[in-house]
Design a protein around this motif. Structure first.
Motif, mmCIF file in Angstrom:
data_model
loop_
_atom_site.group_PDB
_atom_site.id
_atom_site.type_symbol
_atom_site.label_atom_id
_atom_site.label_comp_id
_atom_site.label_asym_id
_atom_site.label_seq_id
_atom_site.Cartn_x
_atom_site.Cartn_y
_atom_site.Cartn_z
ATOM 1 N N THR A 215 22.039 54.389 -11.778
ATOM 2 C CA THR A 215 23.344 54.413 -12.438
ATOM 3 C C THR A 215 24.442 53.785 -11.586
ATOM 4 O OG1 THR A 215 23.725 56.649 -11.565
ATOM 5 C CG2 THR A 215 22.769 56.468 -13.771
ATOM 6 N N ASN A 216 24.078 53.343 -10.368
ATOM 7 C CA ASN A 216 25.047 52.676 -9.478
ATOM 8 C C ASN A 216 26.287 53.530 -9.216
ATOM 9 O OD1 ASN A 216 23.520 50.254 -9.206
ATOM 10 N ND2 ASN A 216 24.210 49.630 -11.251
ATOM 11 N N ASP A 217 26.089 54.831 -9.119
ATOM 12 C CA ASP A 217 27.207 55.734 -8.845
ATOM 13 C C ASP A 217 26.874 56.566 -7.612
ATOM 14 O OD1 ASP A 217 29.451 57.259 -8.880
ATOM 15 O OD2 ASP A 217 29.047 58.262 -10.789
ATOM 16 N N LEU A 218 27.146 55.995 -6.452
ATOM 17 C CA LEU A 218 26.725 56.633 -5.207
ATOM 18 C C LEU A 218 27.565 57.855 -4.849
ATOM 19 C CD1 LEU A 218 25.832 53.601 -2.914
ATOM 20 C CD2 LEU A 218 24.441 54.804 -4.603
ATOM 21 N N LYS A 219 28.624 58.118 -5.607
ATOM 22 C CA LYS A 219 29.419 59.312 -5.317
ATOM 23 C C LYS A 219 28.584 60.581 -5.486
ATOM 24 C CE LYS A 219 31.418 59.894 -9.970
ATOM 25 N NZ LYS A 219 32.660 59.891 -10.766
ATOM 26 N N LYS A 220 27.523 60.480 -6.282
ATOM 27 C CA LYS A 220 26.650 61.637 -6.494
ATOM 28 C C LYS A 220 25.825 61.966 -5.251
ATOM 29 C CE LYS A 220 26.300 60.805 -11.474
ATOM 30 N NZ LYS A 220 25.410 60.426 -12.591
ATOM 31 N N LEU A 221 25.849 61.086 -4.255
ATOM 32 C CA LEU A 221 25.138 61.356 -3.005
ATOM 33 C C LEU A 221 25.948 62.259 -2.078
ATOM 34 C CD1 LEU A 221 23.809 57.777 -2.092
ATOM 35 C CD2 LEU A 221 22.464 59.692 -2.984
ATOM 36 N N THR A 222 27.212 62.480 -2.395
ATOM 37 C CA THR A 222 28.124 63.136 -1.463
ATOM 38 C C THR A 222 27.610 64.495 -0.990
ATOM 39 O OG1 THR A 222 29.964 62.027 -2.574
ATOM 40 C CG2 THR A 222 30.510 63.845 -1.110
ATOM 41 N N HIS A 223 27.024 65.290 -1.897
ATOM 42 C CA HIS A 223 26.541 66.630 -1.519
ATOM 43 C C HIS A 223 25.016 66.714 -1.539
ATOM 44 C CE1 HIS A 223 30.645 68.086 -1.688
ATOM 45 N NE2 HIS A 223 30.779 67.583 -2.899
ATOM 46 N N PHE A 224 24.370 65.571 -1.493
ATOM 47 C CA PHE A 224 22.919 65.545 -1.650
ATOM 48 C C PHE A 224 22.226 66.287 -0.515
ATOM 49 C CE2 PHE A 224 18.650 63.816 -1.482
ATOM 50 C CZ PHE A 224 18.296 63.689 -2.818
ATOM 51 N N ASP A 225 22.661 66.055 0.728
ATOM 52 C CA ASP A 225 21.975 66.690 1.855
ATOM 53 C C ASP A 225 22.177 68.198 1.861
ATOM 54 O OD1 ASP A 225 24.660 66.439 2.490
ATOM 55 O OD2 ASP A 225 24.279 66.250 4.646
ATOM 56 N N ILE A 226 23.343 68.661 1.391
ATOM 57 C CA ILE A 226 23.592 70.107 1.320
ATOM 58 C C ILE A 226 22.669 70.732 0.271
ATOM 59 C CG2 ILE A 226 25.305 71.872 0.781
ATOM 60 C CD1 ILE A 226 27.438 69.941 1.802
ATOM 61 N N GLU A 227 22.553 70.086 -0.884
ATOM 62 C CA GLU A 227 21.688 70.593 -1.953
ATOM 63 C C GLU A 227 20.232 70.635 -1.501
ATOM 64 O OE1 GLU A 227 20.093 68.937 -6.185
ATOM 65 O OE2 GLU A 227 22.237 68.764 -5.814
ATOM 66 N N LEU A 228 19.795 69.591 -0.794
ATOM 67 C CA LEU A 228 18.430 69.543 -0.293
ATOM 68 C C LEU A 228 18.191 70.654 0.721
ATOM 69 C CD1 LEU A 228 15.730 67.978 -0.228
ATOM 70 C CD2 LEU A 228 16.687 66.600 1.619
ATOM 71 N N GLY A 229 19.189 70.908 1.570
ATOM 72 C CA GLY A 229 19.049 71.942 2.578
ATOM 73 C C GLY A 229 18.933 73.336 2.002
ATOM 74 N N LEU A 230 19.479 73.549 0.791
ATOM 75 C CA LEU A 230 19.368 74.857 0.157
ATOM 76 C C LEU A 230 17.926 75.188 -0.192
ATOM 77 C CD1 LEU A 230 22.483 74.831 -2.208
ATOM 78 C CD2 LEU A 230 22.172 76.169 -0.126
ATOM 79 N N LEU A 231 17.121 74.147 -0.483
ATOM 80 C CA LEU A 231 15.711 74.383 -0.766
ATOM 81 C C LEU A 231 14.972 74.701 0.534
ATOM 82 C CD1 LEU A 231 14.952 71.607 -3.409
ATOM 83 C CD2 LEU A 231 15.303 74.042 -3.783
ATOM 84 N N ASN A 232 15.023 73.799 1.466
ATOM 85 C CA ASN A 232 14.464 73.990 2.797
ATOM 86 C C ASN A 232 14.814 72.753 3.615
ATOM 87 O OD1 ASN A 232 12.748 74.150 5.141
ATOM 88 N ND2 ASN A 232 11.441 75.581 4.039
ATOM 89 N N PRO A 233 15.602 72.885 4.671
ATOM 90 C CA PRO A 233 16.032 71.708 5.437
ATOM 91 C C PRO A 233 14.880 70.950 6.076
ATOM 92 C CG PRO A 233 16.645 73.747 6.558
ATOM 93 C CD PRO A 233 16.190 74.130 5.197
ATOM 94 N N ALA A 234 13.703 71.589 6.157
ATOM 95 C CA ALA A 234 12.539 70.928 6.747
ATOM 96 C C ALA A 234 11.637 70.281 5.703
ATOM 97 C CB ALA A 234 11.730 71.923 7.579
#
Length: 326
Positions: A215-234
């Motif tokens: 979708t060429n909308d990289l603003k959606k990446l802004t909280h991506f690492d935080i969301e991923l870390g909620l599952l398991n940072p490893a």
């Protein structure tokens, strides 16, 4: 162990297990030990892909009950028909993987004994860890038992293996265990599994990355690492793996319309703090990815901050260490 080597069949047919002993048409347990020794000298660990949920498709008419039961009793020693789930459940739905591959009852002690002995045999060969294929098929309580077996096998092997196997290691080896979770809709189940059992290779975030770049909308990446870390940072993160590389043969395809987007998405996973990125061999020589690998090594565990500059430009900042622009 797997089927006899046949270059005329797809890799996934060759992959289907027929028994749980180390050694097949590709090599012996001694060959695996030699490989682990050579890898250790280069500070490389061997992670074995263990496929415990299902066995190879029997070469019989699946609709002939007698032929099918005879195959279950004779083709997968020491297992017999009682160690497998029924092919259909009470509502007539498939109980076997893809409807054709016999699925073991992982809750049975007899099945666990065989599997745990296999984990120990692999650990004795000097491997670094295990990837559980189709990990989402495990009941969480059973998965916890298998994880404990991995830990115990690793400890016993580390204590008993010849010191020469690890004398060249620059640092002590650490056990790596992760689970393949192909679930794409039930976020709560995936999160529970990741929090209670351990790290996973999960497809939800790979799907999300593909959608963001499409979708060429990289603003959606802004909280991506935080969301991923909620599952398991490893968690093991990826954009392309062996299941998604050839979309024509895979139901698990994560589609990037532009191959360059997949490269940029992989660079993004390397740039952020959370996750353990998996680099597919087809991408390994890409110059951007090689630079991103060096960036990650340089930044180590420094927290990441994702800054949106415009819809198609994002900066990943690692405090005091560097910035990557995508």
């Amino acid at each position: 162990n797997s089927r006899p080597k046949d270059n005329k069949v797809p890799w996934w047919y060759q992959y289907q297990p027929t028994s749980f002993t180390v050694g097949n048409c590709y090599g012996t347990s001694d060959d695996l030990k030699s490989l682990a020794l050579a890898a250790n000298k280069l500070d490389i660990g061997i992670i074995v892909d263990v496929c415990f949920n299902f066995m190879a498709e029997p070469d019989v008419n699946l609709n002939n009950e007698k032929e099918l039961f005879d195959a279950l009793d004779t083709c997968y020693k020491p297992f017999t028909r009682q160690h497998f789930k029924p092919r259909k459940d009470d509502r007539g739905r498939n109980n076997w993987f893809q409807g054709q591959l016999p699925c073991l009852r992982l809750d049975l002690p007899d099945v666990q004994t065989v599997h745990f002995a296999y984990l120990q045999e692999l650990a004795n060969c000097g491997v670094t860890g295990f990837r559980f294929d189709c990990g989402g098929w495990f009941d969480p309580k059973v998965a916890a038992m298998y994880y404990t077996a991995c830990v115990m096998s690793f400890r016993k092997a580390s204590a008993e293996l010849s010191q020469t196997l690890f004398e060249s290691l620059p640092k002590p080896r650490n056990l790596i265990v992760y689970w393949e979770l192909t679930e794409r809709r039930n976020l709560e189940r995936v999160q529970t599994f990741c929090e209670t059992i351990g790290p996973a290779l999960e497809y939800m975030h790979a799907d999300k990355l593909a959608h963001i770049f499409a979708t060429n909308d990289l603003k959606k990446l802004t909280h991506f690492d935080i969301e991923l870390g909620l599952l398991n940072p490893a968690n093991v993160t990826f954009t392309v793996n062996h299941d998604t590389y050839n979309s024509a043969q895979s139901k698990l395809s994560v589609k990037f319309a532009n191959p360059k987007d997949a490269v940029l998405a992989t660079c993004f996973l390397l740039a952020i703090q959370h996750g353990q990125p998996l680099i597919f061999c087809a991408q390994a020589d890409d110059p951007f990815i090689r630079e991103a690998i060096q960036f990650r090594k340089h930044c180590c565990s420094i927290p990441s901050i994702i800054i949106q500059c415009s819809p198609n430009v994002v900066l990943v900042q690692r405090k005091g260490r560097g910035v990557m622009a995508l």
